[in-house]
Design a protein around this motif. Structure first.
Motif, short mmCIF file in Angstrom:
data_model
loop_
_atom_site.label_atom_id
_atom_site.label_comp_id
_atom_site.label_asym_id
_atom_site.label_seq_id
_atom_site.Cartn_x
_atom_site.Cartn_y
_atom_site.Cartn_z
N SER A 240 36.11 -31.43 -67.37
CA SER A 240 36.61 -32.34 -68.40
C SER A 240 36.05 -31.87 -69.74
O SER A 240 34.84 -31.64 -69.86
CB SER A 240 36.14 -33.77 -68.10
OG SER A 240 36.56 -34.65 -69.12
N ILE A 241 36.91 -31.70 -70.72
CA ILE A 241 36.46 -31.13 -72.00
C ILE A 241 36.65 -32.16 -73.12
O ILE A 241 37.52 -33.03 -73.04
CB ILE A 241 37.21 -29.83 -72.32
CG1 ILE A 241 38.73 -30.05 -72.36
CG2 ILE A 241 36.87 -28.76 -71.28
CD1 ILE A 241 39.52 -28.81 -72.76
N PRO A 242 35.84 -32.07 -74.16
CA PRO A 242 35.93 -33.03 -75.26
C PRO A 242 37.25 -32.92 -76.01
O PRO A 242 37.91 -31.88 -76.00
CB PRO A 242 34.75 -32.64 -76.17
CG PRO A 242 33.87 -31.77 -75.34
CD PRO A 242 34.74 -31.10 -74.35
N GLY B 136 27.56 -18.59 -80.67
CA GLY B 136 28.82 -18.10 -81.21
C GLY B 136 29.39 -19.11 -82.19
O GLY B 136 28.80 -20.18 -82.43
N PRO B 137 30.55 -18.83 -82.75
CA PRO B 137 31.21 -19.80 -83.64
C PRO B 137 31.59 -21.06 -82.87
O PRO B 137 31.75 -21.04 -81.64
CB PRO B 137 32.46 -19.04 -84.11
CG PRO B 137 32.23 -17.62 -83.79
CD PRO B 137 31.32 -17.59 -82.60
N SER B 138 31.79 -22.14 -83.57
CA SER B 138 32.17 -23.40 -82.94
C SER B 138 33.41 -23.22 -82.06
O SER B 138 34.38 -22.56 -82.45
CB SER B 138 32.45 -24.45 -84.01
OG SER B 138 32.96 -25.62 -83.42
N ALA B 139 33.36 -23.84 -80.88
CA ALA B 139 34.49 -23.73 -79.96
C ALA B 139 35.60 -24.73 -80.29
O ALA B 139 36.75 -24.51 -79.91
CB ALA B 139 34.00 -23.96 -78.53
N GLY B 140 35.27 -25.81 -80.97
CA GLY B 140 36.22 -26.90 -81.18
C GLY B 140 37.56 -26.49 -81.74
O GLY B 140 38.61 -26.82 -81.16
N PRO B 141 37.61 -25.79 -82.87
CA PRO B 141 38.92 -25.42 -83.44
C PRO B 141 39.74 -24.53 -82.51
O PRO B 141 40.97 -24.64 -82.47
CB PRO B 141 38.53 -24.68 -84.73
CG PRO B 141 37.18 -25.19 -85.08
CD PRO B 141 36.49 -25.43 -83.77
#
Length: 411
Positions: free
Chosen positions: A11-13, A348-353
């Motif tokens: 389950s992912i945000p 690493g860079p943010s995964a959200g975008p």
């Protein structure tokens, strides 16, 4: 029939997206609109030579459908059949000197192993044609009683002329229908039929072939009524998606839909008819009859990571026709290496975008190539040393697993 094991889906945000898919019947990309439980039927294999890359590409496409729905909060009721008695299977058994039922069992087991290795989510019900014969007999009885089925000698046929909406799925003209019907298991030249396009519902026993006793004769079921009976019994009418390869548009999905129309007096059989493109080799469609198959099991036996095979297939849009070559697998392996390195990095860079971009691409008619490109760019930034988010690699690994079915790390 035994299905295969369910792989874990993280389950992912964030919020999932509404899935839009190309519907063959309306010739448009339309939003799917499942209720709390999304209902999916995908036509399964005839188990006499499994699993080639055309199979794998199709089932991975509908695996993505499930993953997008799950990310949007839906439970999934997925049904798949196995045509474990049919002419091609019987012909292969005779040619190889095998018992037809043993051949079917062995190839079905191999298919399950391949699906497990590729991370494909299993159906809730995995139903063989043989075990569904009672369901088929019940539906044929209903069609005979209504006048929508009739006998030719000891065989039973479906009357396509009884359905005013016949042609709803494909919109093909009659000349095209007749050509495809003859090429894909039909018998347009059979004498005594009401219409050349009428398909078999029940085939009377032929010498040396398996047969089952019913009150309307000793024989075996036709192909199309098998899926109609299974889908109606387990999913009901008006389920969300009927899927398969584009070679099933006609006659298989057309015939099955027409039968369901007359069995239920309700339309449509499915809300979306979704079809995957054909995978070729050397400029020809990959098929058993041509003998130009690349098998998942052989690639696995040669030491190729199933996730690299999955990535090689995801690099092509599910509706496109394309030719497999060795570069596809090499690119899949390279991509898997780069993604695994990035997903196991310290930061690493943010995964959200990136996760949101992957969600948006998949919701747009399963645009997996665009989704893969987004992860590629993130992995390149990790390789260059960009970003200081210590949680990003794990979050990206969970997202690629949940949304794309690509496992990059075990934790």
């Amino acid at each position: 029939m035994e299905t295969w094991s369910q792989p874990p889906v993280p389950s992912i945000p964030g919020d999932g997206r509404v899935l839009a898919l190309y519907d063959t019947a309306s010739k448009s990309v339309r939003a799917t609109s499942p209720e709390a439980t999304a209902r999916l039927y995908v036509c399964g294999i005839t188990p006499y030579d499994a699993t080639h890359l055309g199979h794998a590409a199709t089932y991975i496409a509908f695996d993505l459908v499930q993953r997008v729905w799950m990310d949007n909060g839906h439970d999934i009721h997925y049904v798949q059949n196995v045509t474990d008695v049919d002419d091609p299977l019987l012909e292969r058994a005779v040619a190889t000197g095998q018992d037809w039922s043993e051949l079917a069992r062995a190839e079905t087991a191999l298919f399950r192993d391949d699906m497990t290795a590729l991370g494909v989510l299993p159906p809730r019900e995995y139903i063989g044609a043989v075990e569904s014969i009672p369901l088929v007999v019940e539906r044929i009885d209903e069609l005979l009683a209504s006048g929508a089925a009739y006998r030719v000698d000891k065989d039973v046929y479906f009357s396509t002329g009884n359905d005013a909406d016949f042609g709803f799925v494909s919109s093909y003209d009659r000349e095209t229908m007749l050509k495809l019907f003859g090429e894909r298991g039909g018998d347009p030249e059979r004498e005594g039929k009401r219409d050349a396009l009428d398909p078999l519902l029940w085939q009377a026993e032929r010498p040396g072939e398996p047969a089952w006793d019913t009150h309307f004769g000793h024989g075996r079921p036709g192909w199309h009524i098998e899926c109609t009976a299974i889908a109606l019994h387990h999913l009901g009418n008006g389920f969300d998606v009927q899927g398969g390869g584009s070679d099933l548009i006609f006659p298989h999905h057309e015939m099955g839909t027409s039968q369901a129309h007359l069995l239920t007096d309700d339309r449509p059989f499915a809300r979306h008819f979704v079809h995957a493109g054909m995978v070729g080799l050397g400029g020809q469609k990959m098929s058993k009859s041509k003998g130009n198959l690349v098998f998942v099991s052989r690639l696995r036996d040669d030491g190729h990571d199933p996730m690299a095979i999955r990535l090689a297939l995801l690099a092509h849009h599910y509706r496109s026709d394309w030719d497999w070559n060795d570069d596809d697998l090499a690119q899949g392996e390279d991509r898997l290496h780069r993604w695994t390195f990035a997903a196991t990095a310290d930061r690493g860079p943010s995964a959200g975008p990136v996760v949101e971009a992957v969600r948006a691409a998949l919701a747009n008619d399963l645009d997996a190539p665009t989704a893969l490109s987004g992860v590629d760019m993130w992995a390149e930034k990790v390789a260059s040393g960009a970003g200081d988010d210590a949680e990003a690699p794990r979050q990206m690994a969970e997202a690629t697993n949940a949304l794309l079915g690509v496992r990059l790390r075990e934790d």
